[in-house]
Design a protein around this motif. Structure first.
Motif, PDB file in Angstrom:
ATOM      1  N   TYR A 137       0.997  -1.041  -0.258  1.00 58.21           N
ATOM      2  CA  TYR A 137       0.258   0.042   0.436  1.00 58.21           C
ATOM      3  C   TYR A 137       0.758   0.963  -0.201  1.00 58.21           C
TER       4      TYR A 137
ATOM      5  N   LYS B   1       0.925   5.930   0.414  1.00 58.51           N
ATOM      6  CA  LYS B   1       0.388   7.500   0.660  1.00 58.51           C
ATOM      7  C   LYS B   1       0.961   7.820   0.047  1.00 58.51           C
TER       8      LYS B   1
ATOM      9  N   TYR C  19       3.655  -5.679   2.519  1.00 59.59           N
ATOM     10  CA  TYR C  19       3.875  -7.132   3.593  1.00 59.59           C
ATOM     11  C   TYR C  19       4.652  -8.013   3.116  1.00 59.59           C
TER      12      TYR C  19
ATOM     13  N   GLN D 285      -3.736  -9.414   5.761  1.00 59.10           N
ATOM     14  CA  GLN D 285      -2.768  -8.900   6.351  1.00 59.10           C
ATOM     15  C   GLN D 285      -2.184  -9.189   7.946  1.00 59.10           C
TER      16      GLN D 285
ATOM     17  N   SER E 120       2.381  -1.377  10.792  1.00 61.07           N
ATOM     18  CA  SER E 120       0.921  -0.902   9.918  1.00 61.07           C
ATOM     19  C   SER E 120       0.168   0.589  10.855  1.00 61.07           C
ATOM     20  N   VAL E 121       0.036   0.338  12.548  1.00 58.90           N
ATOM     21  CA  VAL E 121      -0.321   1.259  12.651  1.00 58.90           C
ATOM     22  C   VAL E 121       0.796   2.867  12.768  1.00 58.90           C
TER      23      VAL E 121
ATOM     24  N   TYR F 129       1.484   3.516  10.007  1.00 57.16           N
ATOM     25  CA  TYR F 129       0.773   3.635   8.285  1.00 57.16           C
ATOM     26  C   TYR F 129      -0.352   4.035   8.497  1.00 57.16           C
ATOM     27  N   GLU F 130      -0.867   3.476   9.604  1.00 60.27           N
ATOM     28  CA  GLU F 130      -2.172   4.011   9.211  1.00 60.27           C
ATOM     29  C   GLU F 130      -2.596   5.147  10.047  1.00 60.27           C
ATOM     30  N   LYS F 131      -1.700   6.178  10.774  1.00 62.82           N
ATOM     31  CA  LYS F 131      -2.210   7.467  10.990  1.00 62.82           C
ATOM     32  C   LYS F 131      -1.928   8.260  10.892  1.00 62.82           C
TER      33      LYS F 131
END
Length: 127
Positions: free
Chosen positions: A72, A74, A85, A99, A120-121, A123-125
């Motif tokens: 993924y 951004k 991943y 995932q 992962s955390v 990246y999401e934030k």
């Protein structure tokens, strides 16, 4: 006669040992050619050896581990975050990689900055 046979056996063992040493030292593992269990173990072993001060690029990781199972991105004008991943543990034997079966590696402008659950955390934030 027995002495000659023993010489051939010793010579054969020496040649065998030399070939084994050459293969071990110079044969590069190819993740694409591995069965899934071996690739999973290879990915896990590589990721577990990563160190925080190791400035790996995404190209170096792709060269070693091959294509990621999931990826993924951004993007902003001045920043690109990419998380890739690689499968490191089987959760459900259904033939689909999800995932939760993978470990993430987070890259900021092509440089590895985090891996594992924290990647992962983050990246999401981000963005």
């Amino acid at each position: 006669m027995i002495k000659k046979v023993l010489q051939y056996i010793v010579l054969g063992l020496a040649v065998y040992a030399a070939i084994v040493m050459l293969v071990i030292n110079f044969y590069k593992d190819d993740p694409q050619a591995m069965i899934w269990q071996d690739r999973e173990a290879f990915n896990k072993r590589f990721i577990s050896k990563l160190k925080p001060d190791q400035a790996l690029s995404i190209n170096e990781v792709l060269e070693t581990l091959g294509s990621p199972d999931l990826t993924y991105v951004k993007k902003q004008p001045d920043k690109t975050l990419q998380i890739v991943y690689y499968r490191t543990q089987l959760v459900k034997p259904d033939g689909i990689t999800t995932q939760d079966e993978c470990t993430g590696l987070l890259f900021d402008n092509g440089k590895l900055i985090l891996w594992g659950p924290a990647a992962s955390v983050a990246y999401e934030k981000a963005l």
